[in-house]
Scaffold this active site. Structure first.
Site, mmCIF file in Angstrom:
data_model
loop_
_atom_site.group_PDB
_atom_site.id
_atom_site.type_symbol
_atom_site.label_atom_id
_atom_site.label_comp_id
_atom_site.label_asym_id
_atom_site.label_seq_id
_atom_site.Cartn_x
_atom_site.Cartn_y
_atom_site.Cartn_z
ATOM 1 N N HIS A 82 0.830 -1.204 0.000
ATOM 2 C CA HIS A 82 0.000 0.000 0.000
ATOM 3 C C HIS A 82 0.863 1.251 0.000
ATOM 4 C CE1 HIS A 82 0.610 0.876 4.378
ATOM 5 N NE2 HIS A 82 0.681 -0.434 4.476
ATOM 6 N N ASP A 84 -0.678 4.283 0.843
ATOM 7 C CA ASP A 84 -1.248 5.215 1.807
ATOM 8 C C ASP A 84 -0.492 5.111 3.127
ATOM 9 O OD1 ASP A 84 -2.504 2.604 1.965
ATOM 10 O OD2 ASP A 84 -3.833 3.433 3.496
ATOM 11 N N ASP A 113 6.570 1.730 6.598
ATOM 12 C CA ASP A 113 5.188 1.270 6.430
ATOM 13 C C ASP A 113 4.468 2.112 5.382
ATOM 14 O OD1 ASP A 113 2.880 -0.163 6.818
ATOM 15 O OD2 ASP A 113 2.341 0.825 8.691
ATOM 16 N N GLU A 143 -5.091 0.925 2.803
ATOM 17 C CA GLU A 143 -4.842 -0.181 3.729
ATOM 18 C C GLU A 143 -4.905 0.306 5.155
ATOM 19 O OE1 GLU A 143 -2.753 -3.005 6.323
ATOM 20 O OE2 GLU A 143 -2.217 -0.929 5.941
ATOM 21 N N GLU A 144 -4.450 1.533 5.393
ATOM 22 C CA GLU A 144 -4.434 2.080 6.747
ATOM 23 C C GLU A 144 -5.820 2.537 7.191
ATOM 24 O OE1 GLU A 144 -2.022 1.635 8.498
ATOM 25 O OE2 GLU A 144 -0.142 1.809 7.415
ATOM 26 N N GLU A 172 4.636 -5.827 4.242
ATOM 27 C CA GLU A 172 4.428 -5.199 5.551
ATOM 28 C C GLU A 172 5.703 -5.293 6.396
ATOM 29 O OE1 GLU A 172 2.047 -3.465 6.859
ATOM 30 O OE2 GLU A 172 0.566 -3.672 5.262
ATOM 31 N N HIS A 355 4.272 4.181 12.171
ATOM 32 C CA HIS A 355 3.203 5.008 12.738
ATOM 33 C C HIS A 355 3.709 5.984 13.801
ATOM 34 C CE1 HIS A 355 -0.383 2.222 11.472
ATOM 35 N NE2 HIS A 355 0.554 2.290 10.548
#
Length: 383
Positions: A82, A84, A113, A143-144, A172, A355
């Site tokens: 992903h 995003d 990520d 995805e997030e 991931e 994150h």
């Protein structure tokens, strides 16, 4: 072509990652970040298909399917991930979408990520000849977030095109202490259940004239928390149920409220299904005069250890000397959808800063990951 252009060196994997990271792409992602990845893949011979799916508030979401077809009848290996990212928040040392290398680390939102992994995939593809087989990239911009219009829409498009991979690797960030120490061969399922109990409002001094829903909700939650699930399996930890919200919204100290609500979350292994757990919770809720509304985020799955995990572990060991642990720990990922297409494994960068503020990846890890991904893809295409 000018002499300068003809001799211009290919960008490094760190430079490819920086280019992706410089494109703000908070969920749901569209536009520039996909332009950037297309610019990296199209010159390698990939046919790039981009499309939007969904509507506000959870969309529109941009998705990309890039395919470079090998000889007829050759095997098909897919990289998935992903573009995003989660919102960066305040307090970064440097601008989150102005990536920069400081020392041995590349800083910026998406470093691990998972724009760094996608850059490593693209760098790996650059080194794999067309004759090796069919390669594809399955890339979403959602995805997030709710993940309603991302990988699910990509799977539908792949089925329409008959572009079903033999094996799929999701990038991931699975590594924990050092690159390659953890590979995910499965994930637990996830279900949230919204619980409501209706009562009768009344004065606290006259409880016989009211019906306190909090009393019944508390008893319901106690029974749910005590409900036996399992003790785990050979590859999964024990399933767990947690209360994640209690809501009454009663501002008055002398009023019995008319309604009380709660939310529970269950992370479950492959001894359960989301529907089965939803039914069990609904039965408990009904006994206490309540209702239950389930939201299943994904089912548990396992890609049994075997040839595919051996390919991944072997590639890691060849490049890093690390012996990978096969794991099913952690939360959910889009592998929960992709497992319906083909066997799927997750492997990527160290997840310590995902994150977080000042998310960062070691440049050396990016370079090693590209080499590992190349080895995995070549082994998968060779069968």
């Amino acid at each position: 072509m000018s002499q300068t252009a003809a001799t211009s060196p290919a960008p490094t994997v760190a430079q490819m990652a920086q280019a992706l990271m410089a494109c703000p792409s908070v969920t749901p992602a569209t536009g520039a970040v996909f332009d950037c990845l297309e610019g990296q893949l199209a010159p390698l011979g990939f046919e790039v298909i981009r499309f939007l799916a969904g509507e506000a508030p959870d969309g529109p979401v941009e998705n990309m399917l890039a395919i470079r077809r090998g000889p007829e009848g050759s095997r098909h290996f897919a990289f998935a991930g992903h573009l995003d990212v989660v919102p960066p928040g305040e307090g970064w040392t440097s601008a989150p979408f102005a990536p920069e290398v400081r020392g041995e680390l590349l800083y910026g939102r998406g470093a691990v990520d998972m724009k760094g992994s996608i850059a490593a995939m693209a760098a790996a593809a650059r080194e794999i000849p067309v004759e090796a087989g069919t390669l594809s990239f399955v890339i979403t911009g959602d995805e997030e977030g709710p993940a309603r219009f991302g990988t699910l829409a990509l799977i539908e498009r792949m089925r329409e095109l008959g572009a079903i991979p033999d094996l799929c690797l999701v990038g991931e960030p699975t590594s924990v202490n050092r690159l390659g120490d953890t590979v995910k061969i499965g994930r637990r399922g996830s279900i949230n259940v919204f619980l409501d109990v209706e009562g009768v409002q009344g004065h606290v001094a006259y409880p016989h004239l009211a019906d306190n829903p909090i009393t019944r909700l508390v008893a319901m939650l106690a029974e749910l928390k005590a409900m036996p699930l399992d003790d785990g399996t050979d590859w999964f930890q024990a399933s767990n149920l947690e209360v994640t919200d209690l809501t009454v919204g009663n501002p008055a100290h002398n009023v019995i409220p008319a309604k009380a609500s709660a939310r529970i979350s269950i992370r479950f292994n492959d001894r359960h299904t989301g529907a089965g757990l939803a039914e069990r919770v609904a039965e408990v809720a009904a006994r206490h005069g309540g209702t239950a509304r389930p939201l299943i985020s994904g089912e548990a799955f396992l890609t049994p250890p075997g040839a595919f995990s051996d390919m991944v572990s072997g590639a890691i060991a060849a490049e890093t000397g690390v012996t990978a642990e096969l794991s099913t720990s952690g939360g959910t990922s889009d592998a929960r959808f992709l497992k319906d297409l083909s066997p799927v494994i997750e492997f990527g960068l160290c997840n310590a800063t995902m994150h977080k503020l000042d998310e960062a990846v070691a440049v050396a890890d990016l370079e090693a990951l590209a080499r590992i991904y190349r080895r995995i893809a070549e082994a998968a295409l060779a069968g």
